[in-house]
Design an enzyme around this catalytic site. Structure first.
Site, PDB file in Angstrom:
ATOM      1  N   GLN A  11       1.369 -53.424  -9.013  1.00  0.00           N
ATOM      2  CA  GLN A  11       2.248 -52.208  -8.877  1.00  0.00           C
ATOM      3  C   GLN A  11       0.911 -51.237  -8.156  1.00  0.00           C
ATOM      4  O   GLN A  11       0.139 -51.306  -8.344  1.00  0.00           O
ATOM      5  CB  GLN A  11       1.959 -52.183  -9.803  1.00  0.00           C
ATOM      6  CG  GLN A  11       3.290 -50.980 -10.068  1.00  0.00           C
ATOM      7  CD  GLN A  11       4.604 -50.656 -10.533  1.00  0.00           C
ATOM      8  OE1 GLN A  11       4.935 -51.997 -11.350  1.00  0.00           O
ATOM      9  NE2 GLN A  11       5.385 -50.178 -10.042  1.00  0.00           N
ATOM     10  N   ALA A 194      -3.645 -44.486  -6.536  1.00  0.00           N
ATOM     11  CA  ALA A 194      -3.223 -45.906  -5.117  1.00  0.00           C
ATOM     12  C   ALA A 194      -4.737 -46.877  -4.870  1.00  0.00           C
ATOM     13  O   ALA A 194      -6.088 -45.511  -5.358  1.00  0.00           O
ATOM     14  CB  ALA A 194      -3.399 -45.049  -4.301  1.00  0.00           C
ATOM     15  N   SER A 195      -4.647 -47.672  -4.489  1.00  0.00           N
ATOM     16  CA  SER A 195      -5.597 -48.304  -4.063  1.00  0.00           C
ATOM     17  C   SER A 195      -6.788 -49.141  -4.763  1.00  0.00           C
ATOM     18  O   SER A 195      -8.433 -49.496  -5.007  1.00  0.00           O
ATOM     19  CB  SER A 195      -6.593 -47.854  -2.387  1.00  0.00           C
ATOM     20  OG  SER A 195      -6.358 -46.895  -1.857  1.00  0.00           O
ATOM     21  N   ARG A 196      -6.629 -48.839  -6.205  1.00  0.00           N
ATOM     22  CA  ARG A 196      -6.981 -49.253  -7.701  1.00  0.00           C
ATOM     23  C   ARG A 196      -8.178 -48.398  -7.823  1.00  0.00           C
ATOM     24  O   ARG A 196      -8.816 -48.926  -8.622  1.00  0.00           O
ATOM     25  CB  ARG A 196      -8.385 -50.569  -7.246  1.00  0.00           C
ATOM     26  CG  ARG A 196      -6.335 -51.731  -6.490  1.00  0.00           C
ATOM     27  CD  ARG A 196      -5.506 -51.854  -8.224  1.00  0.00           C
ATOM     28  NE  ARG A 196      -4.481 -52.725  -8.328  1.00  0.00           N
ATOM     29  CZ  ARG A 196      -3.425 -52.476  -8.669  1.00  0.00           C
ATOM     30  NH1 ARG A 196      -3.322 -51.367  -8.283  1.00  0.00           N
ATOM     31  NH2 ARG A 196      -1.928 -53.601  -8.757  1.00  0.00           N
ATOM     32  N   LEU A 197      -8.028 -46.695  -7.454  1.00  0.00           N
ATOM     33  CA  LEU A 197      -8.922 -46.461  -7.670  1.00  0.00           C
ATOM     34  C   LEU A 197      -8.753 -45.228  -8.310  1.00  0.00           C
ATOM     35  O   LEU A 197      -8.295 -44.408  -8.354  1.00  0.00           O
ATOM     36  CB  LEU A 197      -9.442 -45.452  -5.798  1.00  0.00           C
ATOM     37  CG  LEU A 197     -10.183 -46.158  -4.804  1.00  0.00           C
ATOM     38  CD1 LEU A 197     -10.679 -45.197  -4.148  1.00  0.00           C
ATOM     39  CD2 LEU A 197     -11.553 -47.292  -5.488  1.00  0.00           C
TER      40      LEU A 197
END
Ligand code: FMN
Length: 218
Positions: A11, A194-197
């Site tokens: 996700q 977003a972007s796992r950040l």
């Protein structure tokens, strides 16, 4: 049968952000804010939380319990749940009073980690809450020797019938059943990005009353 491709389940979290300058200086005020938002957003069972404890063997164990109260305006400031004091979690907490609570609210892409010291709430507090429970649940608290091995389902229903017969009117609180309160010394609020950040804002109690707020790498 098709096996789902678990490796491809992912996700992207993009709903919101969390900054160290926008959080409350008091973590329980921040918790209250997010909890109210979770209720308003219709998060299913928003008050369910994972409770992790450690037993005498040093092995951690985790299970869900329901948050039934939290107080940040009066002492002791903490989170309360109810259970059987003789259960596995009860035995764990008797030897290791440190525990961890975890909330995951997927609708809002949020996680809250909470750690601290656990103690029993007062008998009066347990009595008060027990009195508000439906009769079936009150009988269930007597009938279930929580975490013990049962011979069969029948053993449980026989015990239920026995206690329903014993307590025809009011059901007293079983002495082995009551509340625990975790008083936190560490909390972490996680907001998916977003972007796992992701955003992670932690609070650590330094000394008696001062909370240090820090951003952690995701
Ligand atoms: C949604 C949900 C809510 C639960 N709420 C409680 C609770 O408030 N108190 C409780 O003792 N067990 C609750 N349980 C059951 C526990 O997860 C667990 O099975 C039980 O307490 C025995 O745990 P133990 O053997 O580790 O002590 C709940 C389970 C679920 C799935």
């Amino acid at each position: 049968m098709t096996i789902p491709s678990i490796a491809n389940l992912r996700q992207s979290y993009e709903r919101a952000s969390l900054g160290e300058n926008e959080v409350a200086s008091d973590p329980l005020v921040q918790f209250d804010d997010w909890f109210r938002q979770a209720l308003a957003a219709g998060v299913p069972e928003a008050n369910s939380m994972t409770l992790a404890t450690v037993g005498i063997s040093g092995r951690p164990g985790a299970r869900i319990v329901l948050l039934k109260d939290y107080s940040f305006e009066s002492e002791p400031r903490g989170l309360v749940w109810f259970t059987n004091y003789e259960s596995r979690k009860g035995q764990d907490l008797a030897v290791h009073p440190h525990a961890s609570l975890l909330f995951f609210w997927p609708v809002q892409e949020r996680q809250i980690r909470i750690e601290g010291i656990v103690s029993r709430v007062s008998a009066e507090e347990s009595d008060q809450y027990f009195a508000t429970r439906p009769r079936d649940s009150q009988i269930g608290a007597w009938a279930s020797p929580q975490s013990e091995v049962l011979r069969s389902r029948d053993e449980l229903t026989a015990r239920e019938a026995e206690f329903a017969g014993r307590f025809k009117d009011e059901v007293p609180r079983p002495p082995h059943w009551g509340g625990y309160r975790l008083v936190p010394d560490y909390l972490e609020f996680w907001q998916g990005r977003a972007s796992r950040l992701h955003d992670r804002i932690s609070y650590r109690l330094e000394g008696d009353a001062s909370w240090q707020i820090r951003r952690l790498a995701p």
